[in-house]
Scaffold this motif. Structure first.
Motif, mmCIF file in Angstrom:
data_model
loop_
_atom_site.group_PDB
_atom_site.id
_atom_site.type_symbol
_atom_site.label_atom_id
_atom_site.label_comp_id
_atom_site.label_asym_id
_atom_site.label_seq_id
_atom_site.Cartn_x
_atom_site.Cartn_y
_atom_site.Cartn_z
ATOM 1 N N THR A 135 0.843 -1.198 0.000
ATOM 2 C CA THR A 135 0.000 0.000 0.000
ATOM 3 C C THR A 135 0.875 1.243 0.000
ATOM 4 O O THR A 135 1.752 1.399 0.855
ATOM 5 N N LEU A 136 0.621 2.118 -0.964
ATOM 6 C CA LEU A 136 1.341 3.388 -1.061
ATOM 7 C C LEU A 136 0.349 4.475 -1.429
ATOM 8 O O LEU A 136 -0.409 4.325 -2.400
ATOM 9 N N ASN A 137 0.334 5.544 -0.638
ATOM 10 C CA ASN A 137 -0.580 6.661 -0.861
ATOM 11 C C ASN A 137 -2.035 6.208 -0.943
ATOM 12 O O ASN A 137 -2.821 6.687 -1.771
ATOM 13 N N GLY A 138 -2.366 5.236 -0.092
ATOM 14 C CA GLY A 138 -3.746 4.775 -0.005
ATOM 15 C C GLY A 138 -4.167 3.769 -1.051
ATOM 16 O O GLY A 138 -5.310 3.309 -1.034
ATOM 17 N N GLN A 139 -3.270 3.405 -1.948
ATOM 18 C CA GLN A 139 -3.598 2.445 -3.004
ATOM 19 C C GLN A 139 -2.794 1.164 -2.795
ATOM 20 O O GLN A 139 -1.582 1.209 -2.589
ATOM 21 N N THR A 140 -3.477 0.017 -2.867
ATOM 22 C CA THR A 140 -2.840 -1.279 -2.653
ATOM 23 C C THR A 140 -2.755 -2.048 -3.966
ATOM 24 O O THR A 140 -3.721 -2.107 -4.730
ATOM 25 N N ALA A 141 -1.588 -2.632 -4.198
ATOM 26 C CA ALA A 141 -1.372 -3.408 -5.420
ATOM 27 C C ALA A 141 -0.292 -4.438 -5.153
ATOM 28 O O ALA A 141 0.573 -4.247 -4.288
ATOM 29 N N PRO A 142 -0.282 -5.550 -5.883
ATOM 30 C CA PRO A 142 0.793 -6.537 -5.729
ATOM 31 C C PRO A 142 2.086 -6.001 -6.338
ATOM 32 O O PRO A 142 2.073 -5.382 -7.401
ATOM 33 N N ILE A 143 3.209 -6.252 -5.647
ATOM 34 C CA ILE A 143 4.514 -5.861 -6.180
ATOM 35 C C ILE A 143 5.500 -7.014 -6.014
ATOM 36 O O ILE A 143 5.370 -7.848 -5.123
ATOM 37 N N ALA A 144 6.480 -7.061 -6.877
ATOM 38 C CA ALA A 144 7.599 -7.993 -6.794
ATOM 39 C C ALA A 144 8.665 -7.470 -7.726
ATOM 40 O O ALA A 144 8.360 -6.781 -8.713
ATOM 41 N N HIS A 145 9.925 -7.759 -7.416
ATOM 42 C CA HIS A 145 10.973 -7.382 -8.358
ATOM 43 C C HIS A 145 10.802 -8.225 -9.623
ATOM 44 O O HIS A 145 10.762 -9.461 -9.551
ATOM 45 N N LEU A 146 10.689 -7.587 -10.766
ATOM 46 C CA LEU A 146 10.319 -8.288 -11.993
ATOM 47 C C LEU A 146 11.471 -9.024 -12.669
ATOM 48 O O LEU A 146 11.244 -9.929 -13.478
ATOM 49 N N MET A 147 12.726 -8.628 -12.324
ATOM 50 C CA MET A 147 13.874 -9.242 -13.007
ATOM 51 C C MET A 147 14.964 -9.639 -12.007
ATOM 52 O O MET A 147 16.116 -9.203 -12.109
ATOM 53 N N PRO A 148 14.602 -10.467 -11.034
ATOM 54 C CA PRO A 148 15.572 -10.804 -9.987
ATOM 55 C C PRO A 148 16.687 -11.728 -10.436
ATOM 56 O O PRO A 148 17.665 -11.910 -9.702
ATOM 57 N N GLU A 149 16.569 -12.335 -11.603
ATOM 58 C CA GLU A 149 17.578 -13.292 -12.065
ATOM 59 C C GLU A 149 18.377 -12.760 -13.256
ATOM 60 O O GLU A 149 19.032 -13.535 -13.965
ATOM 61 N N ASP A 150 18.355 -11.460 -13.467
ATOM 62 C CA ASP A 150 19.021 -10.884 -14.631
ATOM 63 C C ASP A 150 20.182 -9.963 -14.262
ATOM 64 O O ASP A 150 20.560 -9.084 -15.042
ATOM 65 N N GLY A 151 20.736 -10.158 -13.069
ATOM 66 C CA GLY A 151 21.936 -9.432 -12.684
ATOM 67 C C GLY A 151 21.701 -8.101 -12.007
ATOM 68 O O GLY A 151 22.668 -7.392 -11.698
ATOM 69 N N PHE A 152 20.465 -7.734 -11.777
ATOM 70 C CA PHE A 152 20.174 -6.456 -11.121
ATOM 71 C C PHE A 152 20.221 -6.572 -9.599
ATOM 72 O O PHE A 152 20.774 -5.711 -8.916
ATOM 73 N N VAL A 153 19.581 -7.602 -9.070
ATOM 74 C CA VAL A 153 19.527 -7.847 -7.631
ATOM 75 C C VAL A 153 19.700 -9.345 -7.409
ATOM 76 O O VAL A 153 19.602 -10.141 -8.338
ATOM 77 N N ARG A 154 19.932 -9.713 -6.143
ATOM 78 C CA ARG A 154 20.009 -11.131 -5.780
ATOM 79 C C ARG A 154 19.276 -11.337 -4.457
ATOM 80 O O ARG A 154 19.593 -10.680 -3.457
ATOM 81 N N PHE A 155 18.307 -12.243 -4.478
ATOM 82 C CA PHE A 155 17.578 -12.595 -3.259
ATOM 83 C C PHE A 155 17.739 -14.077 -2.914
ATOM 84 O O PHE A 155 17.005 -14.605 -2.081
ATOM 85 N N ASP A 156 18.694 -14.719 -3.555
ATOM 86 C CA ASP A 156 18.979 -16.115 -3.279
ATOM 87 C C ASP A 156 20.494 -16.264 -3.149
ATOM 88 O O ASP A 156 21.207 -16.183 -4.157
ATOM 89 N N PRO A 157 21.005 -16.401 -1.925
ATOM 90 C CA PRO A 157 20.255 -16.552 -0.678
ATOM 91 C C PRO A 157 19.649 -15.234 -0.213
ATOM 92 O O PRO A 157 20.198 -14.158 -0.494
ATOM 93 N N ALA A 158 18.546 -15.338 0.524
ATOM 94 C CA ALA A 158 17.896 -14.142 1.053
ATOM 95 C C ALA A 158 18.780 -13.511 2.126
ATOM 96 O O ALA A 158 19.229 -14.202 3.039
ATOM 97 N N PRO A 159 19.047 -12.207 2.034
ATOM 98 C CA PRO A 159 19.833 -11.550 3.084
ATOM 99 C C PRO A 159 19.103 -11.628 4.427
ATOM 100 O O PRO A 159 17.913 -11.302 4.503
ATOM 101 N N PRO A 160 19.756 -12.058 5.497
ATOM 102 C CA PRO A 160 19.108 -12.099 6.812
ATOM 103 C C PRO A 160 18.645 -10.713 7.238
ATOM 104 O O PRO A 160 19.323 -9.709 6.978
ATOM 105 N N LEU A 161 17.495 -10.668 7.895
ATOM 106 C CA LEU A 161 16.899 -9.413 8.346
ATOM 107 C C LEU A 161 17.104 -9.267 9.855
ATOM 108 O O LEU A 161 16.532 -10.019 10.645
ATOM 109 N N TYR A 162 17.956 -8.327 10.232
ATOM 110 C CA TYR A 162 18.187 -8.021 11.642
ATOM 111 C C TYR A 162 17.347 -6.791 12.004
ATOM 112 O O TYR A 162 17.525 -5.720 11.414
#
Length: 366
Positions: A135-162
């Motif tokens: 939810t942003l500015n009162g509007q809710t929508a599904p989000i996800a990084h669209l290209m996580p396997e193309d060298g932009f970001v890496r979530f595998d392994p997932a960074p631990p959340l402290y």
């Protein structure tokens, strides 16, 4: 490690590009984690620093210490951490908090608990590469990084959340959403044991694993190794721990100003004088005064408040044998990592002494 303890040692870095060699040296000395601080009105950008550190190191764990939820949207934080994880795969973590210092320096309160709860829920899902309702500015929508396997970001392994937490409500959120806790409890086994007990109780209530191995606990402090016959409030010790000790006054003042909370008993004798010194600055500009020098150095007006008791209550100071014994007691009480935040001018001397006496008796050659 020389003490025979399983304790890990990390450093917290007041983000500044010229200090990247400090992170490199900490890795060489055997420190396991580098927590780079995020406070936009006093230090450099944390993610620029993390990118530099990722390029210059190969083994040390790198992350935010801690990122500020109130200044970046959760998707922005996830993308930033995912980028660092692309640069340093498997050795990236995310420390996140409400912004006790970063927000107050701008004259605003830290993020509210309900907002932090939602933020952590979204952030955790995104760090695992999942789709989430946002939810942003009162509007809710599904989000996800669209290209996580193309060298932009890496979530595998997932960074631990402290999750950064101190009070019961924030600790409950850490237990619910986090993979670990970053806090700043007094370096006292009873305080550590209490916090570990609270976390275990809340983890159980949320149906999450309660074993210590499933939820590491790190605390921010600093260490001074005494020379033979040296007092805990010598000029040299004050130089090495004074900035961290006086930051405890900054925090206590903010707690009094916002919530009306009384300072700890060991501050009673100096408290009136300290408050008077801070409140010489007009209220509308006081947020620009309270955290001057924050964990980097001590401003001249505050040097008189660095007492023996303040040092001993907020920092680990002792002979090598004393420190080994105390670290072992903290380990037994449930602490997994000591994160050092020495002042800028003494930081290399501090980590060298800790490496020599507590991490390894024979640091590697340069």
């Amino acid at each position: 490690m020389g003490s025979g303890s399983a304790m890990q040692y990390g450093i917290c870095v007041a983000s500044r590009p010229g200090d990247i060699d400090y992170v490199v040296e900490a890795e060489r000395l055997g420190f396991t984690h580098a927590w780079l601080a995020d406070s936009q009105m006093i230090w450099s950008d944390v993610y620029a620093m993390l990118a530099l550190a990722a390029d210059r190191t190969s083994t040390i764990q790198l992350g935010t210490g801690v990122a500020v939820a109130g200044t970046r949207l959760a998707p922005v934080t996830a993308a930033a951490i995912g980028t660092i994880n692309q640069l340093a795969p498997g050795r990236t973590f995310c420390g996140i908090g409400t912004g006790n210092t970063a927000m107050r320096i701008m004259g605003h309160r830290p993020q509210r608990i309900a907002e932090f709860d939602e933020y952590l829920s979204v952030l955790r899902s995104l760090l695992h590469g999942e789709e989430v309702e946002y939810t942003l500015n009162g509007q809710t929508a599904p989000i996800a990084h669209l290209m996580p396997e193309d060298g932009f970001v890496r979530f595998d392994p997932a960074p631990p959340l402290y999750v950064s937490a101190f009070g019961p409500r924030a600790l409950d959120l850490a237990a619910l959403h986090g993979d670990g806790l970053i806090t700043s409890v007094p370096p006292d086994p009873a305080a550590v044991r209490h916090m570990r007990g609270v976390i275990s109780e809340r983890r159980a209530a949320h149906g999450r694993p309660t074993s210590r191995s499933d939820f590491p606990m790190a605390t921010l402090t600093t260490i001074a190794v005494l020379e033979p016959g040296e007092a805990t409030d010598s000029d040299r010790v004050k130089q090495q721990v004074g900035a961290f000790a006086v930051a405890a006054l900054h925090y206590s003042y903010e707690q009094m100003a916002q919530f009306g909370r009384r300072p700890p008993a060991h501050l009673a004798d100096m408290w009136g004088d300290y408050v008077a010194a801070v409140e010489e600055t007009p209220l509308e500009r006081r947020h620009l005064r309270t955290h001057l020098g924050h964990n980097c150095w001590v401003i001249p007006e505050e040097e008189r408040f660095i007492t023996k008791e303040l040092i001993e209550r907020s920092c680990l100071v002792g002979t090598p044998d004393d420190l080994r014994r105390r670290v072992a007691e903290l380990d037994e009480a449930g602490l997994d990592q000591i994160v050092l935040l020495p002042p800028l001018d003494a930081k290399e001397d501090v980590i060298a002494a800790v490496a020599r006496e507590l991490i390894s008796s024979t640091p590697p050659e340069r």
